[in-house]
Design a protein around this motif. Sequence first.
Motif, PDB file in Angstrom:
ATOM      1  N   LEU A  16       0.828  -1.206   0.000  1.00 36.60           N
ATOM      2  CA  LEU A  16       0.000   0.000   0.000  1.00 36.60           C
ATOM      3  C   LEU A  16       0.866   1.262   0.000  1.00 36.60           C
ATOM      4  CD1 LEU A  16      -2.525  -1.130   2.773  1.00 36.60           C
ATOM      5  CD2 LEU A  16      -2.702  -1.461   0.298  1.00 36.60           C
ATOM      6  N   SER A  17       0.276   2.358  -0.496  1.00 36.20           N
ATOM      7  CA  SER A  17       0.982   3.643  -0.492  1.00 36.20           C
ATOM      8  C   SER A  17      -0.006   4.765  -0.204  1.00 36.20           C
ATOM      9  CB  SER A  17       1.670   3.904  -1.833  1.00 36.20           C
ATOM     10  OG  SER A  17       2.186   5.215  -1.873  1.00 36.20           O
ATOM     11  N   ARG A  18       0.177   5.408   0.890  1.00 33.50           N
ATOM     12  CA  ARG A  18      -0.661   6.560   1.220  1.00 33.50           C
ATOM     13  C   ARG A  18      -0.246   7.768   0.368  1.00 33.50           C
ATOM     14  NH1 ARG A  18      -0.364  11.141   4.093  1.00 33.50           N
ATOM     15  NH2 ARG A  18      -2.290  11.951   5.030  1.00 33.50           N
ATOM     16  N   TRP A  19       1.067   7.891   0.138  1.00 37.64           N
ATOM     17  CA  TRP A  19       1.577   9.044  -0.632  1.00 37.64           C
ATOM     18  C   TRP A  19       1.050   9.055  -2.058  1.00 37.64           C
ATOM     19  CZ3 TRP A  19       2.538  13.614  -1.518  1.00 37.64           C
ATOM     20  CH2 TRP A  19       3.237  14.053  -2.653  1.00 37.64           C
ATOM     21  N   ARG A  20       0.992   7.905  -2.709  1.00 41.83           N
ATOM     22  CA  ARG A  20       0.495   7.879  -4.087  1.00 41.83           C
ATOM     23  C   ARG A  20      -0.961   8.344  -4.151  1.00 41.83           C
ATOM     24  NH1 ARG A  20       2.965   2.534  -7.158  1.00 41.83           N
ATOM     25  NH2 ARG A  20       5.164   2.947  -6.672  1.00 41.83           N
ATOM     26  N   HIS A  21      -1.728   7.904  -3.139  1.00 42.44           N
ATOM     27  CA  HIS A  21      -3.120   8.333  -3.077  1.00 42.44           C
ATOM     28  C   HIS A  21      -3.192   9.847  -2.853  1.00 42.44           C
ATOM     29  CE1 HIS A  21      -7.278   8.742  -1.879  1.00 42.44           C
ATOM     30  NE2 HIS A  21      -6.880   9.288  -0.738  1.00 42.44           N
ATOM     31  N   GLU A  22      -2.366  10.339  -1.952  1.00 45.55           N
ATOM     32  CA  GLU A  22      -2.352  11.774  -1.649  1.00 45.55           C
ATOM     33  C   GLU A  22      -1.857  12.585  -2.841  1.00 45.55           C
ATOM     34  OE1 GLU A  22      -3.061  15.089   0.754  1.00 45.55           O
ATOM     35  OE2 GLU A  22      -3.662  12.979   0.955  1.00 45.55           O
ATOM     36  N   PHE A  23      -0.865  12.038  -3.539  1.00 42.16           N
ATOM     37  CA  PHE A  23      -0.337  12.718  -4.729  1.00 42.16           C
ATOM     38  C   PHE A  23      -1.425  12.851  -5.787  1.00 42.16           C
ATOM     39  CE2 PHE A  23       1.504  12.426  -9.002  1.00 42.16           C
ATOM     40  CZ  PHE A  23       2.307  13.563  -9.009  1.00 42.16           C
ATOM     41  N   GLU A  24      -2.184  11.777  -6.013  1.00 37.37           N
ATOM     42  CA  GLU A  24      -3.263  11.796  -7.006  1.00 37.37           C
ATOM     43  C   GLU A  24      -4.304  12.849  -6.640  1.00 37.37           C
ATOM     44  OE1 GLU A  24      -3.573  10.283  -9.844  1.00 37.37           O
ATOM     45  OE2 GLU A  24      -1.789   9.016  -9.722  1.00 37.37           O
ATOM     46  N   ARG A  25      -4.633  12.913  -5.341  1.00 39.11           N
ATOM     47  CA  ARG A  25      -5.625  13.890  -4.891  1.00 39.11           C
ATOM     48  C   ARG A  25      -5.131  15.326  -5.117  1.00 39.11           C
ATOM     49  NH1 ARG A  25      -6.814  17.090  -0.807  1.00 39.11           N
ATOM     50  NH2 ARG A  25      -4.862  16.671   0.282  1.00 39.11           N
ATOM     51  N   ARG A  26      -3.868  15.580  -4.762  1.00 40.96           N
ATOM     52  CA  ARG A  26      -3.312  16.919  -4.918  1.00 40.96           C
ATOM     53  C   ARG A  26      -3.152  17.300  -6.392  1.00 40.96           C
ATOM     54  NH1 ARG A  26       1.417  17.025  -0.187  1.00 40.96           N
ATOM     55  NH2 ARG A  26       0.054  16.342   1.516  1.00 40.96           N
ATOM     56  N   TRP A  27      -2.730  16.334  -7.202  1.00 39.27           N
ATOM     57  CA  TRP A  27      -2.568  16.597  -8.645  1.00 39.27           C
ATOM     58  C   TRP A  27      -3.914  16.911  -9.288  1.00 39.27           C
ATOM     59  CZ3 TRP A  27       2.088  17.016 -11.138  1.00 39.27           C
ATOM     60  CH2 TRP A  27       2.026  17.192 -12.539  1.00 39.27           C
ATOM     61  N   ALA A  28      -4.954  16.188  -8.864  1.00 37.22           N
ATOM     62  CA  ALA A  28      -6.296  16.435  -9.396  1.00 37.22           C
ATOM     63  C   ALA A  28      -6.768  17.846  -9.044  1.00 37.22           C
ATOM     64  CB  ALA A  28      -7.275  15.393  -8.837  1.00 37.22           C
ATOM     65  N   LYS A  29      -6.457  18.283  -7.826  1.00 38.63           N
ATOM     66  CA  LYS A  29      -6.831  19.628  -7.403  1.00 38.63           C
ATOM     67  C   LYS A  29      -6.081  20.680  -8.223  1.00 38.63           C
ATOM     68  CE  LYS A  29      -7.120  22.574  -3.298  1.00 38.63           C
ATOM     69  NZ  LYS A  29      -6.778  22.696  -1.860  1.00 38.63           N
ATOM     70  N   LEU A  30      -4.794  20.399  -8.493  1.00 41.61           N
ATOM     71  CA  LEU A  30      -3.985  21.313  -9.309  1.00 41.61           C
ATOM     72  C   LEU A  30      -4.562  21.439 -10.709  1.00 41.61           C
ATOM     73  CD1 LEU A  30      -1.117  22.836  -9.775  1.00 41.61           C
ATOM     74  CD2 LEU A  30      -0.470  20.669 -10.798  1.00 41.61           C
ATOM     75  N   GLU A  31      -4.903  20.302 -11.317  1.00 43.25           N
ATOM     76  CA  GLU A  31      -5.436  20.316 -12.680  1.00 43.25           C
ATOM     77  C   GLU A  31      -6.780  21.032 -12.734  1.00 43.25           C
ATOM     78  OE1 GLU A  31      -5.296  16.204 -13.992  1.00 43.25           O
ATOM     79  OE2 GLU A  31      -3.497  16.700 -15.166  1.00 43.25           O
ATOM     80  N   GLU A  32      -7.535  20.904 -11.663  1.00 40.72           N
ATOM     81  CA  GLU A  32      -8.818  21.596 -11.604  1.00 40.72           C
ATOM     82  C   GLU A  32      -8.610  23.112 -11.590  1.00 40.72           C
ATOM     83  OE1 GLU A  32     -12.653  22.069  -8.602  1.00 40.72           O
ATOM     84  OE2 GLU A  32     -11.223  20.447  -8.272  1.00 40.72           O
ATOM     85  N   LEU A  33      -7.628  23.572 -10.799  1.00 37.95           N
ATOM     86  CA  LEU A  33      -7.325  25.003 -10.739  1.00 37.95           C
ATOM     87  C   LEU A  33      -6.759  25.517 -12.062  1.00 37.95           C
ATOM     88  CD1 LEU A  33      -5.679  25.314  -7.204  1.00 37.95           C
ATOM     89  CD2 LEU A  33      -7.872  26.272  -7.907  1.00 37.95           C
ATOM     90  N   ALA A  34      -5.896  24.697 -12.664  1.00 36.46           N
ATOM     91  CA  ALA A  34      -5.248  25.104 -13.912  1.00 36.46           C
ATOM     92  C   ALA A  34      -6.163  24.971 -15.117  1.00 36.46           C
ATOM     93  CB  ALA A  34      -3.984  24.282 -14.132  1.00 36.46           C
ATOM     94  N   GLY A  35      -7.214  24.160 -14.980  1.00 33.91           N
ATOM     95  CA  GLY A  35      -8.087  23.861 -16.110  1.00 33.91           C
ATOM     96  C   GLY A  35      -8.829  25.053 -16.668  1.00 33.91           C
ATOM     97  N   ASN A  36      -9.218  26.007 -15.810  1.00 32.79           N
ATOM     98  CA  ASN A  36      -9.969  27.159 -16.302  1.00 32.79           C
ATOM     99  C   ASN A  36      -9.072  28.263 -16.881  1.00 32.79           C
ATOM    100  OD1 ASN A  36      -8.840  28.239 -14.010  1.00 32.79           O
ATOM    101  ND2 ASN A  36     -10.723  28.173 -12.805  1.00 32.79           N
ATOM    102  N   GLY A  37      -7.754  28.047 -16.804  1.00 30.97           N
ATOM    103  CA  GLY A  37      -6.807  28.997 -17.398  1.00 30.97           C
ATOM    104  C   GLY A  37      -6.537  30.239 -16.591  1.00 30.97           C
ATOM    105  N   ASP A  38      -7.128  30.343 -15.401  1.00 28.14           N
ATOM    106  CA  ASP A  38      -6.921  31.517 -14.558  1.00 28.14           C
ATOM    107  C   ASP A  38      -5.586  31.435 -13.828  1.00 28.14           C
ATOM    108  OD1 ASP A  38      -9.311  32.545 -15.334  1.00 28.14           O
ATOM    109  OD2 ASP A  38     -10.432  31.816 -13.592  1.00 28.14           O
TER     110      ASP A  38
END
Length: 261
Positions: free
Chosen positions: A3-25
């Motif tokens: 198991l890896s807690r970090w990989r799960h956390e990384f995926e969550r943080r990356w998804a949040k980043l892409e969400e912020l970056a997605g609107n181009g602001d």
Amino acid sequence: LLLSRWRHEFERRWAKLEELAGNGDFMTVKGVSRVKGGLMVECCGLEGFIPVSHLTAVGRGANPSNFVGQEIKVKLLDKDKRKHRLVFSRRELLEAAEKERKAKFYERVHEGDVLEGEVSSLTDFGVFVNLGEMDGLVHLTEITWKRSFKLREMFKKGDKVTVKVTGIDKEKDRISLSIKQVSGDPWDTVSERVHKGDVFTGTVTNLTDFGAFVEIEPGIEGLVHVGDISWERIKKPRDVLKKGQEIEVIVLDIDLEKKRI
């Protein structure tokens, strides 16, 4: 099971980043540390990098250390999920803000306007004056009506000056200014101050074979013919006079049309 807690956390943080970056602001990051070539930042719990060339607008230097611990608005420049790489830029935000400032300046300021400014720098060819949104140049020929002067004795950085806008080049973002034109050409009103028979103490500005040019007030210069320099016969004016010397002169004649005294 591995198991890896970090990989799960990384995926969550990356998804949040892409969400912020997605609107181009623009998004907000925090400066973490200075590294070679730029600044390490933190965004959504992930580490990113801002190259030093993207910390400020084009043509301006930046010290990454000044941004450590500061929140900075940036735009995502490049991302690589596999390599865990994020590259941000602050330059686009600054350029957009600068473009807006310039647009407001051009709406507000027109050729012929008289403005208050502050000396931002001195060069061999003139003085740069900060007008708020932009800097303009007062060329050496537009500093004063005087023929001879020392720029660095007249001005220093931070001095308040009144200038007249003599030219606007929007394509090159150049503003031409004049300090001497604020007061107007002294020849326009010389008849009010200078008359035949008046005696003045002036400064020798130039010596020729036929006489000496003497400035009796800023911008007002007259010729003392070689025959009117001395009762003694002299071959050349420089035999008895030198440039910069103060001498007493009497006005023999005035020609306003040709601007001669």
